[in-house]
Design a protein around this motif. Sequence first.
Motif, PDB file in Angstrom:
ATOM      1  N   PHE A 351     -37.365 -38.673  42.312  1.00 19.39           N
ATOM      2  CA  PHE A 351     -37.315 -39.613  41.194  1.00 19.39           C
ATOM      3  C   PHE A 351     -38.702 -39.831  40.588  1.00 19.39           C
ATOM      4  N   LEU A 352     -39.736 -39.782  41.405  1.00 16.62           N
ATOM      5  CA  LEU A 352     -41.093 -39.862  40.867  1.00 16.62           C
ATOM      6  C   LEU A 352     -41.397 -38.642  39.996  1.00 16.62           C
ATOM      7  N   PHE A 353     -40.985 -37.464  40.483  1.00 20.06           N
ATOM      8  CA  PHE A 353     -41.130 -36.256  39.677  1.00 20.06           C
ATOM      9  C   PHE A 353     -40.335 -36.370  38.381  1.00 20.06           C
ATOM     10  N   LEU A 354     -39.121 -36.897  38.479  1.00 17.35           N
ATOM     11  CA  LEU A 354     -38.266 -37.029  37.306  1.00 17.35           C
ATOM     12  C   LEU A 354     -38.911 -37.924  36.248  1.00 17.35           C
ATOM     13  N   CYS A 355     -39.486 -39.036  36.689  1.00 10.55           N
ATOM     14  CA  CYS A 355     -40.167 -39.936  35.753  1.00 10.55           C
ATOM     15  C   CYS A 355     -41.325 -39.225  35.054  1.00 10.55           C
ATOM     16  N   ILE A 357     -41.700 -35.932  34.637  1.00 11.75           N
ATOM     17  CA  ILE A 357     -41.190 -34.866  33.762  1.00 11.75           C
ATOM     18  C   ILE A 357     -40.638 -35.448  32.470  1.00 11.75           C
ATOM     19  N   GLN A 358     -39.892 -36.560  32.581  1.00 14.38           N
ATOM     20  CA  GLN A 358     -39.323 -37.168  31.375  1.00 14.38           C
ATOM     21  C   GLN A 358     -40.415 -37.765  30.485  1.00 14.38           C
ATOM     22  N   THR A 359     -41.501 -38.199  31.081  1.00 16.22           N
ATOM     23  CA  THR A 359     -42.589 -38.796  30.300  1.00 16.22           C
ATOM     24  C   THR A 359     -43.444 -37.752  29.613  1.00 16.22           C
ATOM     25  N   TYR A 360     -43.755 -36.658  30.317  1.00 20.33           N
ATOM     26  CA  TYR A 360     -44.740 -35.708  29.802  1.00 20.33           C
ATOM     27  C   TYR A 360     -44.151 -34.376  29.331  1.00 20.33           C
ATOM     28  N   ILE A 361     -42.913 -34.078  29.704  1.00 22.79           N
ATOM     29  CA  ILE A 361     -42.363 -32.769  29.310  1.00 22.79           C
ATOM     30  C   ILE A 361     -41.121 -32.933  28.441  1.00 22.79           C
ATOM     31  N   GLU A 362     -40.008 -33.349  29.047  1.00 22.58           N
ATOM     32  CA  GLU A 362     -38.754 -33.450  28.297  1.00 22.58           C
ATOM     33  C   GLU A 362     -37.764 -34.291  29.070  1.00 22.58           C
ATOM     34  N   THR A 363     -36.946 -35.055  28.351  1.00 18.67           N
ATOM     35  CA  THR A 363     -35.930 -35.883  28.998  1.00 18.67           C
ATOM     36  C   THR A 363     -34.745 -35.031  29.447  1.00 18.67           C
ATOM     37  N   VAL A 364     -33.847 -35.637  30.204  1.00 15.70           N
ATOM     38  CA  VAL A 364     -32.698 -34.939  30.772  1.00 15.70           C
ATOM     39  C   VAL A 364     -31.777 -34.418  29.671  1.00 15.70           C
ATOM     40  N   SER A 365     -31.374 -33.159  29.810  1.00 11.24           N
ATOM     41  CA  SER A 365     -30.421 -32.560  28.875  1.00 11.24           C
ATOM     42  C   SER A 365     -29.436 -31.691  29.634  1.00 11.24           C
ATOM     43  N   ARG A 366     -28.211 -32.164  29.770  1.00 12.81           N
ATOM     44  CA  ARG A 366     -27.182 -31.347  30.411  1.00 12.81           C
ATOM     45  C   ARG A 366     -26.841 -30.134  29.551  1.00 12.81           C
ATOM     46  N   ARG A 367     -26.923 -30.294  28.241  1.00  9.22           N
ATOM     47  CA  ARG A 367     -26.584 -29.198  27.320  1.00  9.22           C
ATOM     48  C   ARG A 367     -27.446 -27.968  27.581  1.00  9.22           C
ATOM     49  N   MET A 368     -28.713 -28.171  27.894  1.00 13.89           N
ATOM     50  CA  MET A 368     -29.611 -27.056  28.203  1.00 13.89           C
ATOM     51  C   MET A 368     -29.798 -26.862  29.702  1.00 13.89           C
ATOM     52  N   ALA A 369     -29.424 -27.871  30.503  1.00 14.37           N
ATOM     53  CA  ALA A 369     -29.675 -27.851  31.955  1.00 14.37           C
ATOM     54  C   ALA A 369     -31.148 -27.582  32.229  1.00 14.37           C
ATOM     55  N   ASN A 370     -31.983 -28.403  31.614  1.00 17.17           N
ATOM     56  CA  ASN A 370     -33.428 -28.210  31.713  1.00 17.17           C
ATOM     57  C   ASN A 370     -33.972 -28.704  33.054  1.00 17.17           C
ATOM     58  N   LEU A 371     -35.298 -28.652  33.202  1.00 20.20           N
ATOM     59  CA  LEU A 371     -35.934 -29.001  34.477  1.00 20.20           C
ATOM     60  C   LEU A 371     -35.610 -30.430  34.897  1.00 20.20           C
ATOM     61  N   SER A 372     -35.683 -31.379  33.975  1.00 19.22           N
ATOM     62  CA  SER A 372     -35.409 -32.774  34.332  1.00 19.22           C
ATOM     63  C   SER A 372     -33.947 -32.962  34.744  1.00 19.22           C
ATOM     64  N   PHE A 373     -33.031 -32.226  34.129  1.00 19.29           N
ATOM     65  CA  PHE A 373     -31.628 -32.294  34.531  1.00 19.29           C
ATOM     66  C   PHE A 373     -31.453 -31.801  35.964  1.00 19.29           C
ATOM     67  N   CYS A 374     -32.113 -30.693  36.292  1.00 19.96           N
ATOM     68  CA  CYS A 374     -32.010 -30.139  37.652  1.00 19.96           C
ATOM     69  C   CYS A 374     -32.539 -31.132  38.688  1.00 19.96           C
ATOM     70  N   ALA A 379     -31.596 -35.127  42.912  1.00 20.47           N
ATOM     71  CA  ALA A 379     -31.985 -36.454  43.419  1.00 20.47           C
ATOM     72  C   ALA A 379     -30.761 -37.342  43.622  1.00 20.47           C
ATOM     73  N   HIS A 380     -29.898 -37.402  42.623  1.00 23.32           N
ATOM     74  CA  HIS A 380     -28.711 -38.247  42.765  1.00 23.32           C
ATOM     75  C   HIS A 380     -27.693 -37.634  43.729  1.00 23.32           C
ATOM     76  N   GLY A 381     -27.654 -36.308  43.817  1.00 25.28           N
ATOM     77  CA  GLY A 381     -26.786 -35.668  44.808  1.00 25.28           C
ATOM     78  C   GLY A 381     -27.204 -36.030  46.227  1.00 25.28           C
TER      79      GLY A 381
END
Length: 503
Positions: A351-355, A357-374, A379-381
């Motif tokens: 979750f720290l990594f997720l924060c 990534i969403q701040t400096y790279i890109e927010t979660v996108s299921r449509r693209m299944a990007n890094l933050s989505f993975c 994390a939630h799994g």
Amino acid sequence: MSQKLLKEEFISNLNGTTLLEISIGLTLAPLCVLTRGLLLVLYFLHHGRPLSSKSVHFFLDFTVLVVPPVFCCTVLAPVLPWVILSIMAFCVGLVYHIYCRRITYVKGPLQQILSDFLSAELEPEYVPSITVFRVYVNVLTSISILAVDFPQYPRRYAKTETYGTGVMDFGVGSFVFGNAVVCPEVRMKSGAAQSKLYLARQFFAVWPLLLLGFGRLMSVKAVEYHEHVSEYGTHWNFFFTLAIVRMAASLLLTLFPVRKAWIVAIALAVVYECFLTFTPLKMFILHGSDGRGSRAGFLNANREGVFSAIGYLAIYMASVQVGLYVLKKRGCVREWVGVVHSLLWAVLILFLFLCAIQTYIETVSRRMANLSFCVWVVAHGLSLFSLFLAADLVLVFAKLLVDGATVPCSWNFAQPSVTNKKRDLEPRDGPALPRSVCMVSAVNKNQLLYFLLANVLTGLVNVMVDTIHSNAIFAMFVLHGYMLTNCLVMYILQAKNIILKWW
């Protein structure tokens, strides 16, 4: 506007909900499993025998395991935190009542009970929480795929259009997570997955998914069923994604050691994110080759499904590593408490990594299944699995206090005599509850059939019912009838010991 266009608009252009709300909602399913188990222990405590009636057991399972999620993702969604707190308080009350009325360690101090609990040996070859996780993901998915078409299902829970975190976005990711944790490569001996014969066998094993994918494609086009095209594309669907990911993962795991799956996962996710960031790939996925959403040609028509498979493959490989860790042979409760502790630390780090990534790279996108989505899905799994694992350990503690109590799809003691040393009463003999008498094991035995049945019934309901103009009472009636049908069919197949797996 036609009914088809109305329904497509109803599930389009959505932005999801917060990570906090999804995190809170994740506790519901483990609490339902814990409640069901504690009620069965309580029944044994008061009657001296397990619950043996199959019809009553099914009613209990459906009422406790299925009904709460149906209500909580629809009419009770506005008060979800209060519902969860209520169930949690009920579970605490049940544990306290069982502790006060215990039939083992009647005069033993709590410190001694906890010491023996941590030292208790569990079945080393079976991790029930994995089964419960996979089944519940299937059950929650089946609820959502129909509930989303009713206005009582909050739009923020539905799949997002481009960016955001919806409950159903996590659902598709958790499906991949659950499949990977128990994939053949995880359960095989080291090096066994390196043979060409094994690879060919794994490629052949995905034909049911491909068959279902083509079946869904043809049926959707034939009846002009409403589609969310930007989800996977014009012809693609989730069955194709599952098949492609499975084949690609089998290939990668013949090229790289299974124990290095986490390295492959990171490499895939990072390299894919670099392509999204530094090349026109992102613009192509979002807007097509002409920048105007063109669907001309196979790749244009199915660009979301084709490229998001890379992200799902990264999730799969990361989950293989999780499976290797979780399925490592362990004996006592203390070791499994350590597993929960380690998984929660991993969740915190992710979750720290997720924060970041969403701040400096890109927010979660299921449509693209990007890094933050993975990162988010893994994390939630892990969070959800850890909660199921913790719930099962609480049930182990309850069964330690009530020697002889049984809970289906829950850990049993490897040495039943561990509790006999401190008994103050004679053991109570009663009819043993068959391990198979359980809705969780019923769905588990025919998971693909359950998912197929849920999809078919969802289609039938949407063809026959004007879902988007339904009132709450009618929606609840349809949803509960639909889930009752799904679960009852699986339960009947289980009672007759029928497993429809022919590949």
